[in-house]
Design an enzyme around this catalytic site. Structure first.
Site, mmCIF file in Angstrom:
data_model
loop_
_atom_site.group_PDB
_atom_site.id
_atom_site.type_symbol
_atom_site.label_atom_id
_atom_site.label_comp_id
_atom_site.label_asym_id
_atom_site.label_seq_id
_atom_site.Cartn_x
_atom_site.Cartn_y
_atom_site.Cartn_z
ATOM 1 C CB CYS A 122 -0.936 -0.081 1.226
ATOM 2 S SG CYS A 122 -2.074 1.392 1.350
ATOM 3 C CB CYS A 154 -1.259 3.808 7.974
ATOM 4 S SG CYS A 154 -2.411 4.681 6.726
ATOM 5 C CB CYS A 156 -0.794 -0.154 8.308
ATOM 6 S SG CYS A 156 -1.611 -1.146 7.412
ATOM 7 C CB CYS A 181 -15.321 -7.122 7.067
ATOM 8 S SG CYS A 181 -16.756 -7.072 8.336
ATOM 9 C CB CYS A 192 -18.347 -4.518 5.707
ATOM 10 S SG CYS A 192 -17.597 -2.694 6.013
ATOM 11 C CB CYS A 233 -18.140 0.517 9.402
ATOM 12 S SG CYS A 233 -17.027 -0.275 10.383
ATOM 13 N NE ARG A 237 -17.731 -5.235 13.724
ATOM 14 C CZ ARG A 237 -18.137 -4.364 12.842
ATOM 15 N NH1 ARG A 237 -17.344 -3.569 12.334
ATOM 16 N NH2 ARG A 237 -19.463 -4.088 12.726
HETATM 17 N N1 SAM Z 1 -6.444 0.744 3.191
HETATM 18 C C1 SAM Z 1 -7.587 1.118 3.684
HETATM 19 C C2 SAM Z 1 -7.673 2.182 4.907
HETATM 20 O O1 SAM Z 1 -6.842 2.562 5.237
HETATM 21 O O2 SAM Z 1 -8.924 2.710 4.989
HETATM 22 C C3 SAM Z 1 -8.342 -0.184 4.325
HETATM 23 C C4 SAM Z 1 -7.549 -1.048 5.046
HETATM 24 S S1 SAM Z 1 -6.819 -0.613 6.655
HETATM 25 C C5 SAM Z 1 -5.876 -2.070 6.862
HETATM 26 C C6 SAM Z 1 -8.204 -0.543 7.795
HETATM 27 C C7 SAM Z 1 -7.919 -0.384 9.130
HETATM 28 O O3 SAM Z 1 -7.315 -1.421 9.775
HETATM 29 C C8 SAM Z 1 -7.244 0.885 9.548
HETATM 30 O O4 SAM Z 1 -7.746 2.027 9.215
HETATM 31 C C9 SAM Z 1 -6.754 0.805 10.837
HETATM 32 O O5 SAM Z 1 -7.751 1.228 11.705
HETATM 33 C C10 SAM Z 1 -6.852 -0.869 10.931
HETATM 34 N N2 SAM Z 1 -5.544 -1.243 11.371
HETATM 35 C C11 SAM Z 1 -4.492 -1.620 10.425
HETATM 36 N N3 SAM Z 1 -3.412 -1.803 11.012
HETATM 37 C C12 SAM Z 1 -3.741 -2.142 12.434
HETATM 38 C C13 SAM Z 1 -2.921 -2.522 13.265
HETATM 39 N N4 SAM Z 1 -1.845 -2.929 13.483
HETATM 40 N N5 SAM Z 1 -3.545 -2.328 14.673
HETATM 41 C C14 SAM Z 1 -4.743 -2.251 14.694
HETATM 42 N N6 SAM Z 1 -5.687 -1.776 13.961
HETATM 43 C C15 SAM Z 1 -5.019 -1.753 12.345
HETATM 44 FE FE1 SF4 Z 2 -2.761 1.322 3.505
HETATM 45 FE FE2 SF4 Z 2 -2.663 0.252 5.741
HETATM 46 FE FE3 SF4 Z 2 -2.850 2.754 5.767
HETATM 47 FE FE4 SF4 Z 2 -5.100 1.241 4.831
HETATM 48 S S1 SF4 Z 2 -4.184 1.467 6.893
HETATM 49 S S2 SF4 Z 2 -4.253 3.073 3.816
HETATM 50 S S3 SF4 Z 2 -3.707 -0.766 3.945
HETATM 51 S S4 SF4 Z 2 -1.039 1.752 4.968
#
Ligand code: SAM
Ligand code: SF4
Ligand code: DTB
Length: 334
Positions: free
Chosen positions: A47, A51, A54, A91, A123, A183, A255
């Protein structure tokens, strides 16, 4: 509710806070029932966003192996399994900044139609959306769109630099206006303050329409991400966040999401008392593990809980899988 009212609630003695949240919970929800949702990563890793939490960001060196968008058949086979196992919502998550265009997006639409045809709620979480994408998702029958605010506007810049809070709110506005359920929730344990946590719930509560579901995630600190060394969040913070979400968004499903692997059964039960009434159910989140199914079913059974069906009615829990019998102490009363 005003920001200062929420702040006062957050800082109440936890016994008072949970009691208030439980009172509101009982006005709007069946107190002994939880929604079971199953997650699947339909497109993993690589990606472009940064973040900090992530494991799927291409900017962090983690063990996640990138995978292309799954086939519709593979996704529907997983959805069928989830349904047979007792989930009512499926989801699907994609590691995208914005959805891929063309055939890949059409494939996601086919996944949504297929999941709906199985009589599951569908979802997806695909990143930022434009109006046309929202319209096509709606036409495919999408039940809800997940797009987390994650934290407060103030703290956001320390976690993500490749998009803004405003971008996030803009997608939420588009989705909300279309009639697709929103959500949206956040993560605790990233180094944010109590004020950031209160701001997050306040902002979620001011969305119009309010989110239909609010995931409360505890950071899963993954090796290779900038937040890998964050100490685990105090579980009582999760209890307070569930209670605050319940009080500020009385009708939403709250949730209890990522991070349950390290939460005790007692902490999870306290979260239910505080108003949490939904779980990710199944052995895997997106790229990290979730408690296994039997362990969750034993917890729910021992706590005397039931499962919500898609009409919101409480039903008996799905049966435990026999091939992985639990030790006696986890089996509860006969
Ligand atoms: N890329 C899209 C986005 O960011 O909206 C969808 C996938 S992203 C992985 C969805 C959510 O997963 C993020 O907004 C975050 O809240 C959660 N998430 C990702 N990594 C995480 C982690 N290590 N611990 C807890 N929540 C996490
Ligand atoms: Fe990409 Fe992870 Fe950020 Fe979603 S949370 S936009 S998958 S880096
Ligand atoms: C949400 O709030 N939590 C889920 C879902 N929405 C998409 C994702 C949690 C991801 C945890 C880290 C991982 O497994 O990669």
């Amino acid at each position: 509710m005003r920001r200062e009212d929420l702040a006062a609630l957050y800082h109440l003695p936890i016994t008072d806070l949970v009691q208030r949240a439980q009172t509101v919970h009982r006005q709007h929800h069946t107190p002994d029932a939880v929604q079971l949702c199953t997650l699947l990563s339909i497109k993993t890793g690589a990606c472009p966003e940064d973040c900090a939490y992530c494991p799927q960001s291409s900017q962090h060196a983690t063990d996640v192996e990138a995978e292309r968008l799954l086939d519709v058949e593979a996704v529907l086979a997983q959805a069928q399994r989830a349904k047979a196992g007792g989930a009512t919502r499926f989801c699907m998550g994609a590691a995208w900044r914005t959805p891929a265009r063309g055939p890949a997006f059409q494939r996601v639409l086919a996944m949504i139609r297929g999941v709906r045809a199985l009589d599951l709620e569908a979802c997806v979480t695909l990143g930022m959306l434009n109006d046309q994408e929202v319209e096509e998702l709606k036409a495919a029958g999408l039940s809800a769109y997940n797009h987390n605010l994650d934290t407060s506007e103030n703290f956001y810049n320390e976690i993500i630099t490749t998009r803004t809070y405003r971008d996030r709110l803009e997608t939420l506005r588009r989705v909300g206006a279309s009639g697709i359920s929103v959500c949206s929730g956040g993560i605790v344990g990233m180094g944010e303050s109590d004020d950031d946590r209160i701001d997050l719930i306040f902002t979620l509560a001011t969305l119009d329409p309010q989110p239909e579901s609010v995931p409360i995630n505890a950071l899963v600190a993954v090796e290779g991400t900038p937040l890998a060394n964050q100490p685990p969040v105090d579980p009582l913070v999760l209890v307070r966040m569930c209670a605050l979400a319940r009080l500020a968004l009385p009708k939403a499903r709250v949730r209890l999401s990522a991070g349950r692997e390290v939460l005790s059964r007692e902490a999870q039960v306290l979260c239910f008392m505080a108003g949490a009434n939904s779980l990710f159910f199944g052995d895997q989140l997106l790229t990290t593990p979730n408690p296994d199914r039997n362990k969750d079913l034993a917890l729910l059974r021992d706590a005397g809980m039931r499962a919500l069906d898609s009409d919101g009615h409480a039903q008996a829990l799905p049966p435990l899988a026999k091939e992985r019998a639990l030790p006696l102490w986890q089996q509860g009363p006969a």
